[in-house]
Design an enzyme around this catalytic site. Structure first.
Site, PDB file in Angstrom:
ATOM      1  N   ASP A 143       0.816  -1.222   0.000  1.00 37.98           N
ATOM      2  CA  ASP A 143       0.000   0.000   0.000  1.00 37.98           C
ATOM      3  C   ASP A 143       0.850   1.272   0.000  1.00 37.98           C
ATOM      4  OD1 ASP A 143      -2.207  -1.665   0.099  1.00 37.98           O
ATOM      5  OD2 ASP A 143      -2.354  -1.560   2.284  1.00 37.98           O
TER       6      ASP A 143
ATOM      7  N   LYS B 207       1.970   2.182  -4.967  1.00 34.95           N
ATOM      8  CA  LYS B 207       2.563   1.642  -6.194  1.00 34.95           C
ATOM      9  C   LYS B 207       1.661   1.912  -7.394  1.00 34.95           C
ATOM     10  CE  LYS B 207       2.601  -2.440  -4.322  1.00 34.95           C
ATOM     11  NZ  LYS B 207       2.155  -2.070  -2.956  1.00 34.95           N
TER      12      LYS B 207
ATOM     13  N   GLY C 193      -4.421  -4.387  -3.814  1.00 34.91           N
ATOM     14  CA  GLY C 193      -5.418  -3.363  -4.123  1.00 34.91           C
ATOM     15  C   GLY C 193      -4.657  -2.111  -4.499  1.00 34.91           C
ATOM     16  N   HIS C 194      -4.609  -1.799  -5.788  1.00 37.04           N
ATOM     17  CA  HIS C 194      -3.822  -0.653  -6.259  1.00 37.04           C
ATOM     18  C   HIS C 194      -4.763   0.459  -6.706  1.00 37.04           C
ATOM     19  CE1 HIS C 194      -0.270  -3.569  -7.236  1.00 37.04           C
ATOM     20  NE2 HIS C 194      -0.579  -3.525  -5.962  1.00 37.04           N
TER      21      HIS C 194
ATOM     22  N   GLN D  96       2.116  -6.074  -3.136  1.00 37.30           N
ATOM     23  CA  GLN D  96       2.543  -6.155  -1.723  1.00 37.30           C
ATOM     24  C   GLN D  96       3.819  -5.323  -1.528  1.00 37.30           C
ATOM     25  OE1 GLN D  96       1.495  -9.538  -3.231  1.00 37.30           O
ATOM     26  NE2 GLN D  96      -0.418  -8.582  -2.683  1.00 37.30           N
TER      27      GLN D  96
HETATM   28  P1  GDP Z   1      -0.676   0.319  -3.545  1.00 40.31           P
HETATM   29  O1  GDP Z   1      -1.273  -0.962  -3.082  1.00 40.31           O
HETATM   30  O2  GDP Z   1       0.795   0.394  -3.270  1.00 40.31           O
HETATM   31  O3  GDP Z   1      -0.989   0.637  -4.982  1.00 40.31           O
HETATM   32  O4  GDP Z   1      -1.338   1.473  -2.655  1.00 40.31           O
HETATM   33  P2  GDP Z   1      -2.905   1.609  -2.268  1.00 40.31           P
HETATM   34  O5  GDP Z   1      -3.635   2.079  -3.443  1.00 40.31           O
HETATM   35  O6  GDP Z   1      -3.394   0.386  -1.586  1.00 40.31           O
HETATM   36  O7  GDP Z   1      -2.802   2.709  -1.120  1.00 40.31           O
HETATM   37  C1  GDP Z   1      -2.218   3.943  -1.348  1.00 40.31           C
HETATM   38  C2  GDP Z   1      -3.235   5.018  -0.973  1.00 40.31           C
HETATM   39  O8  GDP Z   1      -2.571   6.268  -0.958  1.00 40.31           O
HETATM   40  C3  GDP Z   1      -4.353   5.152  -1.999  1.00 40.31           C
HETATM   41  O9  GDP Z   1      -5.508   5.588  -1.342  1.00 40.31           O
HETATM   42  C4  GDP Z   1      -3.837   6.222  -2.948  1.00 40.31           C
HETATM   43  O10 GDP Z   1      -4.876   6.908  -3.625  1.00 40.31           O
HETATM   44  C5  GDP Z   1      -3.129   7.127  -1.960  1.00 40.31           C
HETATM   45  N1  GDP Z   1      -1.990   7.874  -2.481  1.00 40.31           N
HETATM   46  C6  GDP Z   1      -0.963   7.448  -3.264  1.00 40.31           C
HETATM   47  N2  GDP Z   1      -0.032   8.415  -3.362  1.00 40.31           N
HETATM   48  C7  GDP Z   1      -0.486   9.474  -2.627  1.00 40.31           C
HETATM   49  C8  GDP Z   1       0.051  10.752  -2.300  1.00 40.31           C
HETATM   50  O11 GDP Z   1       1.150  11.116  -2.700  1.00 40.31           O
HETATM   51  N3  GDP Z   1      -0.721  11.543  -1.481  1.00 40.31           N
HETATM   52  C9  GDP Z   1      -1.950  11.162  -1.021  1.00 40.31           C
HETATM   53  N4  GDP Z   1      -2.636  12.003  -0.262  1.00 40.31           N
HETATM   54  N5  GDP Z   1      -2.449   9.960  -1.296  1.00 40.31           N
HETATM   55  C10 GDP Z   1      -1.723   9.124  -2.076  1.00 40.31           C
HETATM   56  P1  IMO Z   2      -0.806  -4.201  -2.263  1.00 41.07           P
HETATM   57  O1  IMO Z   2      -0.350  -4.786  -3.583  1.00 41.07           O
HETATM   58  C1  IMO Z   2      -0.980  -4.455   2.076  1.00 41.07           C
HETATM   59  C2  IMO Z   2      -1.042  -8.464   3.834  1.00 41.07           C
HETATM   60  C3  IMO Z   2      -2.303  -8.860   4.563  1.00 41.07           C
HETATM   61  C4  IMO Z   2      -1.699  -9.769   5.622  1.00 41.07           C
HETATM   62  C5  IMO Z   2      -0.588 -10.488   4.865  1.00 41.07           C
HETATM   63  C6  IMO Z   2      -0.978 -11.866   4.334  1.00 41.07           C
HETATM   64  O2  IMO Z   2      -2.094  -3.492  -2.347  1.00 41.07           O
HETATM   65  O3  IMO Z   2       0.287  -3.404  -1.631  1.00 41.07           O
HETATM   66  P2  IMO Z   2      -2.512 -12.631   2.285  1.00 41.07           P
HETATM   67  O4  IMO Z   2      -3.962 -12.380   2.015  1.00 41.07           O
HETATM   68  O5  IMO Z   2      -1.601 -12.148   1.221  1.00 41.07           O
HETATM   69  O6  IMO Z   2      -2.221 -14.045   2.668  1.00 41.07           O
HETATM   70  O7  IMO Z   2      -2.205 -11.761   3.625  1.00 41.07           O
HETATM   71  O8  IMO Z   2      -0.247  -9.641   3.784  1.00 41.07           O
HETATM   72  N1  IMO Z   2      -1.240  -8.004   2.427  1.00 41.07           N
HETATM   73  C7  IMO Z   2      -1.186  -6.735   2.041  1.00 41.07           C
HETATM   74  N2  IMO Z   2      -1.023  -5.597   2.776  1.00 41.07           N
HETATM   75  N3  IMO Z   2      -1.048  -4.389   0.716  1.00 41.07           N
HETATM   76  C8  IMO Z   2      -1.178  -5.512  -0.019  1.00 41.07           C
HETATM   77  O9  IMO Z   2      -1.107  -5.504  -1.359  1.00 41.07           O
HETATM   78  C9  IMO Z   2      -1.284  -6.755   0.643  1.00 41.07           C
HETATM   79  N4  IMO Z   2      -1.431  -8.027   0.227  1.00 41.07           N
HETATM   80  C10 IMO Z   2      -1.390  -8.790   1.330  1.00 41.07           C
HETATM   81  O10 IMO Z   2      -2.958  -7.747   5.115  1.00 41.07           O
HETATM   82  O11 IMO Z   2      -1.103  -8.993   6.630  1.00 41.07           O
HETATM   83 MG    MG Z   3      -2.812  -1.628  -1.849  1.00 39.34          MG
END
Ligand code: GDP
Ligand code: IMO
Ligand code: MG
Length: 439
Positions: A29, A32, A56-57, A240
């Site tokens: 999270d 990416k 979840g991206h 991840q």
């Molecule tokens: P990922 O799994 O690495 O793609 O990240 P996620 O989408 O799960 O979580 C990142 C969160 O931060 C999302 O809600 C994005 O919309 C938000 N986000 C990403 N970059 C920025 C930033 O520079 N500033 C803010 N405020 N939000 C960001």
């Molecule tokens: P992205 O790509 C954050 C975490 C889960 C748990 C552990 C094992 O969005 O960054 P699993 O379901 O994979 O067996 O869970 O890994 N986890 C993540 N945490 N971002 C993710 O993906 C994750 N994918 C798995 O919360 O702690």
């Molecule tokens: Mg994510």
């Protein structure tokens, strides 16, 4: 003497042509999705090589919010070929649901822009049931998985009992194999006192899904290599993060795949010598979802970010645990991934703070250490050593150029470069595609 091979020479002469891996430097999270989306225009193919629909991206552009789980985020762009590589585990139902959701948002998806590896493994309903049953049995020692069946699906793969995506194109082979697997896994579910998976209903549902997905399934190793030979650029969309990696993460509180840059190669069949750049994405602070050690965890930062409506999981909606930036982890992640560059996201999350701490080292049993220890027990004994920076106390979200960042924000970033040993190339100051500053 150092010599460039033919492909590297071509890449050197043509700066547009390069293969880049993007990985998470923390616990997932990191943002990416947003960073990948920002640099996708320079690539022709976007490749997922690990994980499954546990990812979840989030990508936000033109006011539309998209959340990608299994499908590479390049699908939001026209004329990009998206590849789900052999290292990914695929839930056919989750994939169809994701396709339907994206189509309802106006995204075009066809075998022309989405291909799936024949050798990727399938996540089946019994994997999800097992994931939930194992977590329930662990009680307060649970891993806090996403419940997407990821661990059991990879376990079947490693035990050599899994079903591969190619079977979706061979219903006559799939049907008996699947029936056999359901019956066998049902024995385990029954022994755990959990409801079994209905055999015939599941077989029919999987065969229906197979008929829809079959045209997407192909040899993606050949697809990637032919693209490279044709001078195209590949962007690997890491899922991840480094500390969820099965080898390098905070085991057992990890996911079940290789989430670091090496995993992008094994998970796609593109060899290390064809990779030109690795970008590690890192939040300006730290977050984690699920259980496991987190040395710099700080509830006050969590409360601040949650009150701003931020840091809720994109896949499960769970509130993310939050804390100060841990430069020890990022330094080690730079090493493991061979990261050339860091993309720092969510710098704007620190806008309101008087002071900002960075953890520069740990103290373990009276000794100062620069890298994380390998056991959870030792990590839990570590005390963070912080240095305190003055906050910039200014809204960064509307800034258009890196040069216009307040000097205190630049000083914070400069210090991160020194502490982690990687150059910062991008800085996120908001969730929108436009809110990304190039350094
Ligand atoms: P990922 O799994 O690495 O793609 O990240 P996620 O989408 O799960 O979580 C990142 C969160 O931060 C999302 O809600 C994005 O919309 C938000 N986000 C990403 N970059 C920025 C930033 O520079 N500033 C803010 N405020 N939000 C960001
Ligand atoms: P992205 O790509 C954050 C975490 C889960 C748990 C552990 C094992 O969005 O960054 P699993 O379901 O994979 O067996 O869970 O890994 N986890 C993540 N945490 N971002 C993710 O993906 C994750 N994918 C798995 O919360 O702690
Ligand atoms: Mg994510």
């Amino acid at each position: 003497m150092f010599q460039l091979n033919q492909r590297q020479c071509a890449a050197f002469l043509n700066s547009e042509m390069s293969n880049t891996i993007v990985v998470g430097a923390q616990w997932g999270d990191e943002g990416k999705g947003k960073i990948i989306d920002f640099i996708t225009d320079k690539s022709d193919l976007v490749v997922r090589a690990a994980g499954g629909s546990n990812a979840g991206h989030t990508v936000i552009n033109n006011g539309q919010k998209y959340i990608l789980h299994l499908i590479p985020s390049g699908i939001l762009w026209e004329n990009k070929l998206c590849v789900i590589g052999n290292g990914v585990v695929i839930d056919p139902f989750g994939l169809l649901e994701e396709m339907a959701k994206l189509r309802s948002q106006g995204v075009k998806i066809s075998p022309e822009n989405l291909v799936i590896s024949e050798t990727a493994h399938l996540v089946m309903p019994y994997h999800k049931a097992l994931d939930r049953a194992r977590e329930a049995k662990l009680g307060d020692k649970k891993i806090g998985t996403t419940g997407r069946g990821i661990g059991p699906a990879y376990a079947d793969k490693i035990e050599r009992g899994g079903l591969r995506a190619v079977l979706l194109t061979q219903p006559e082979v799939l049907e008996p194999e699947l029936r056999d697997r359901i019956i066998r896994h049902n024995e385990t579910l029954a022994a755990a006192g959990v409801e079994e998976v209905p055999v015939e209903e599941t077989v029919k549902a999987v065969l229906d899904a197979a008929a829809i997905l079959a045209p997407h399934i192909t040899n993606t190793v050949v697809v990637c290599h032919e693209a490279i030979q044709a001078g195209k650029s590949l962007l690997f969309e890491g899922a991840q993060g480094t500390y969820l990696d099965i080898d390098h993460g905070t085991y057992p509180f990890v996911t079940s795949s290789s989430t670091t840059s090496g995993g992008a190669c094994t998970g796609s069949g593109v060899p290390p010598r064809m990779i030109d750049k690795v970008v590690a994405v890192c939040k300006a602070y730290t977050t984690r979802v699920g259980s496991g050690p987190f040395i710099t965890e700080n509830d006050a930062i969590g409360d601040m970010l949650h009150n701003m409506g931020r840091e809720f999981g994109a896949t499960t909606g769970r509130a993310r645990r939050c804390g100060w930036l841990d430069a020890v982890l990022v330094r080690y992640a730079v090493m493991i991934n061979g990261a050339d560059e860091l993309a720092i996201t969510n710098l704007d999350g620190l806008d309101g703070l008087e002071t900002i701490d960075i953890c520069t080292a740990y103290k373990l049993r009276g000794k100062v250490i620069q890298y994380p220890p390998s056991t959870v027990a030792d990590i839990e004994l570590c005390e963070p050593i912080y240095e305190t920076h003055q906050g910039w106390k200014q809204d960064l979200s509307q800034i258009k150029k890196f040069a216009d960042l307040p000097p205190l924000a630049k000083a914070y970033l400069k210090r991160l470069e020194v502490l982690t040993g990687a150059r910062i190339s991008l800085v996120g100051i908001g969730p929108d595609r436009e809110q990304t500053l190039t350094v």
